[in-house]
Design a protein around this motif. Structure first.
Motif: not given
Length: 335
Positions: A71-72, A213-221
């Motif tokens: 998690k970021l 908070i968690e910064i969500k990482i896109p699946q397309w990264f």
């Protein structure tokens, strides 16, 4: 968690559990939270030079790796990035001397330029051996002709304008020219520069009933290096490369620089998942590009060369630049 500092990004990586709440609530400090370091940017607020992030062969080890399942995190007592999270993605071409954005001319030679007549800021890293070259700003253009006796031409320069195929921490005699006068400098390839590739804006985050908070990482990264909100750098490794990545600050066996954003042959945008743009079926697969204010087009490379340039990186070609101790230099060598 007590050691997490205000206004920074962190990677949570704990191979022993997939439940972050246990670590968020732990009373004792752990090493599962890793700070995303800022590095040294080559730009200022009003600068239009192509962005480069400078790290050294020592502090590049501080860049954390985030894998799927990690998690970021972001911590702040006053701000939530609800207006968007900016991501700048950077190319990794391996270790080099402290020079970037070298400009190619019609003859195939490369130089840096002093735009303001006071420094080569944007081209030279002030904490590297190349900082000494700022004494020549009065000549406006400073040419780099050879490194370790090897001519610097297109096959020796990355798309980010850095010298490639150098061996980490090795010293090379670098032949610089102020006008027609040569200056020989001994310079070490102890710098790990990262060159701007593309940028995105995302908006997804989650509250964690904690101070972060968690910064969500896109699946397309894709696998690569990402600079978050001009604050911290993170290395992202997808499942595709997680089994081959060596865990070191540089791995030439991993494709770090494969672009996400695509343009057609006329420079028109055809694919950008961050804006939900997808015209690939209309015009074919498209070509990659880095059309951005952060890329001023000073280098004589197309972005199609990025992946090919990366394949040329690493220690495999380092012997090309060996310092020949038997060569007699007729100019001064500055150490």
């Amino acid at each position: 968690m007590d050691k997490l500092t205000e206004g920074n990004y962190y990677v949570w990586h704990n191979p022993k559990t997939d439940d972050i709440q246990k670590d968020l609530q732990a009373e004792n400090d752990t090493d599962v939270f890793q700070l995303c370091p800022a590095g040294d940017p080559n730009w200022s607020k009003d600068s239009f030079v192509k962005h480069t992030l400078w790290f050294t062969s020592i502090n590049d080890q501080e860049i954390p790796t985030i894998y799927p399942g990690d998690k970021l995190l972001y911590i702040s007592s006053s701000e939530v990035p609800f207006k968007g999270i900016s991501w700048e993605r950077y190319c990794d071409y391996g270790y080099s001397i402290g020079a970037a954005n070298l400009i190619g001319d019609e003859s195939g030679h490369y130089h840096i330029t002093s735009d303001d007549g006071s420094s080569f800021k944007g081209y030279l890293y002030e904490k590297s051996d190349t900082a000494d070259l700022n004494q020549y700003v009065s000549v406006t253009n400073l040419f780099l002709d050879k490194v370790g006796g090897t001519p610097i031409r297109q096959n020796s320069i990355s798309a980010g304008g850095t010298v490639i195929n150098l061996k980490k921490d090795k010293e090379y005699i670098c032949e610089w020219y102020s006008g027609t006068y040569y200056q020989d400098y001994k310079m070490a390839a102890n710098i790990h520069p990262f060159s701007f590739l593309e940028e995105f804006q995302t908006y997804d985050y989650d509250f964690l009933h904690s101070n972060v908070i968690e910064i969500k990482i896109p699946q397309w990264f894709k696998t690569g290096y990402y600079y978050i909100n001009n604050i911290g750098m993170v290395r992202y490794v997808t499942d595709e490369f997680s089994s081959v990545y060596n865990g070191e600050p540089y791995d030439s066996n991993v494709v770090w620089n494969d672009p996400i954003i695509l343009y057609d042959e006329y420079g028109n945008l055809i694919y950008d998942p961050s804006t939900k743009t997808d015209r690939r079926d209309d015009v074919g697969t498209g070509k990659s590009s880095t059309r951005s204010k952060k890329s001023n087009g000073v280098n004589q490379h197309t972005e199609e060369e990025i992946v090919q340039s990366q394949k040329m990186d690493g220690d495999g070609g380092a012997d090309m630049y060996d310092v020949n101790e038997d060569v007699e230099f007729t100019g001064d060598v500055t150490g």
